[in-house]
Design a protein around this motif. Sequence first.
Motif, PDB file in Angstrom:
ATOM      1  N   SER A  13       0.909  -1.304   0.240  1.00  0.00           N
ATOM      2  CA  SER A  13       0.008   0.004   0.130  1.00  0.00           C
ATOM      3  C   SER A  13       0.953   1.174   0.037  1.00  0.00           C
ATOM      4  O   SER A  13       2.208   1.220   0.321  1.00  0.00           O
ATOM      5  N   GLN A  14       0.267   2.315  -0.076  1.00  0.00           N
ATOM      6  CA  GLN A  14       1.096   3.644  -0.359  1.00  0.00           C
ATOM      7  C   GLN A  14       1.880   4.038   1.208  1.00  0.00           C
ATOM      8  O   GLN A  14       2.571   4.742   1.075  1.00  0.00           O
ATOM      9  N   ILE A  15       1.228   3.272   2.041  1.00  0.00           N
ATOM     10  CA  ILE A  15       1.719   3.556   3.627  1.00  0.00           C
ATOM     11  C   ILE A  15       2.507   2.428   4.037  1.00  0.00           C
ATOM     12  O   ILE A  15       2.988   2.400   5.222  1.00  0.00           O
ATOM     13  N   GLY A  16       2.803   1.639   3.064  1.00  0.00           N
ATOM     14  CA  GLY A  16       3.734   0.437   3.127  1.00  0.00           C
ATOM     15  C   GLY A  16       2.927  -0.913   3.421  1.00  0.00           C
ATOM     16  O   GLY A  16       1.770  -1.032   3.306  1.00  0.00           O
ATOM     17  N   PRO A  17       3.382  -2.101   3.729  1.00  0.00           N
ATOM     18  CA  PRO A  17       2.866  -3.525   3.680  1.00  0.00           C
ATOM     19  C   PRO A  17       1.686  -3.527   4.711  1.00  0.00           C
ATOM     20  O   PRO A  17       1.752  -3.163   6.018  1.00  0.00           O
ATOM     21  N   GLN A  18       0.558  -3.792   4.479  1.00  0.00           N
ATOM     22  CA  GLN A  18      -0.420  -4.382   5.231  1.00  0.00           C
ATOM     23  C   GLN A  18      -0.740  -5.579   5.534  1.00  0.00           C
ATOM     24  O   GLN A  18      -0.829  -6.420   4.705  1.00  0.00           O
ATOM     25  N   TYR A  19      -0.361  -6.053   6.728  1.00  0.00           N
ATOM     26  CA  TYR A  19      -0.195  -7.493   7.080  1.00  0.00           C
ATOM     27  C   TYR A  19      -1.599  -8.011   7.401  1.00  0.00           C
ATOM     28  O   TYR A  19      -2.292  -7.556   8.314  1.00  0.00           O
ATOM     29  N   ILE A  20      -1.925  -9.072   6.768  1.00  0.00           N
ATOM     30  CA  ILE A  20      -3.138  -9.925   6.983  1.00  0.00           C
ATOM     31  C   ILE A  20      -2.878 -10.706   8.226  1.00  0.00           C
ATOM     32  O   ILE A  20      -3.458 -10.993   9.014  1.00  0.00           O
ATOM     33  N   PHE A  21      -1.685 -11.697   7.631  1.00  0.00           N
ATOM     34  CA  PHE A  21      -1.110 -12.854   8.960  1.00  0.00           C
ATOM     35  C   PHE A  21       0.171 -12.205   8.941  1.00  0.00           C
ATOM     36  O   PHE A  21       0.989 -12.115   8.136  1.00  0.00           O
ATOM     37  N   LYS A  22       0.893 -12.630  10.299  1.00  0.00           N
ATOM     38  CA  LYS A  22       2.263 -12.734  10.492  1.00  0.00           C
ATOM     39  C   LYS A  22       2.575 -13.796  11.341  1.00  0.00           C
ATOM     40  O   LYS A  22       2.084 -14.006  12.455  1.00  0.00           O
ATOM     41  N   ASN A  23       3.395 -14.655  10.768  1.00  0.00           N
ATOM     42  CA  ASN A  23       4.112 -15.693  11.602  1.00  0.00           C
ATOM     43  C   ASN A  23       2.888 -16.530  12.180  1.00  0.00           C
ATOM     44  O   ASN A  23       2.911 -17.079  13.351  1.00  0.00           O
ATOM     45  N   LEU A  24       2.147 -16.864  11.330  1.00  0.00           N
ATOM     46  CA  LEU A  24       0.529 -17.490  11.764  1.00  0.00           C
ATOM     47  C   LEU A  24       1.045 -19.212  11.793  1.00  0.00           C
ATOM     48  O   LEU A  24       1.544 -19.698  10.809  1.00  0.00           O
TER      49      LEU A  24
END
Length: 224
Positions: A13-24
């Motif tokens: 995104s324009q403001i950086g990565p939008q995380y849906i899942f992280k180290n799930l």
Amino acid sequence: MIRIENLTKSYPSQIGPQYIFKNLNFEFPTENNVAILGKNGAGKSTLFRMLAKSEYPDNGRVITNKSMSWPVALQTGVHPQMTYRENTRFVGRINNVRSLSEYENKVQEFAELGERFDLPVRTYSSGMRAKLVFACCMNIDFDIYLIDEATSVGDPLFRKKARVSLKEKSEQAGVIMVSHELDQIREFCTSAVVINDGELTYYSDLEEGIDVYMHDANQKKTKK
């Protein structure tokens, strides 16, 4: 068994990565039919596509020893220049169907398209294309069926036929379903996985899972 290991998924995104899942990390139960529940934007469809391997994580992996269908409601893998019959045979080959001629006949009968079975898919309406994908899927024996709003396919008579077919499959094999229709969830599923803030929680009691999901959704509305 379906195991998710150290899975990270984001979108730019324009403001950086939008995380849906992280180290799930999570293990999907396969002994019950499971609904994936979560508020809008929680990651239901993203998770669903990664289970189907139609989308891949940034890191980590999904491991399974089960054969899984493609998402039934998605019209993926259909070549518009090929006829319905040619597409059917192609789907049969890549899914290692033993008798292509028998499979072709079953799909043709299920889809109820008559002579149009030999017309290019590009000449079909969206409803006819959906029938093709649904008929191809329901006539292959998978361990798990990935169901995404699938009973909205076609006209009312075909939708009734689709529900009956799905019900039969749900009693013989596993089902993982994403749907906004709770009546549909209750018809086909016996348990739930609720997504909240990138975490997955399994509820063996479907109604408990629905209650948690509804509570989360109502909290979001209250905050607005």
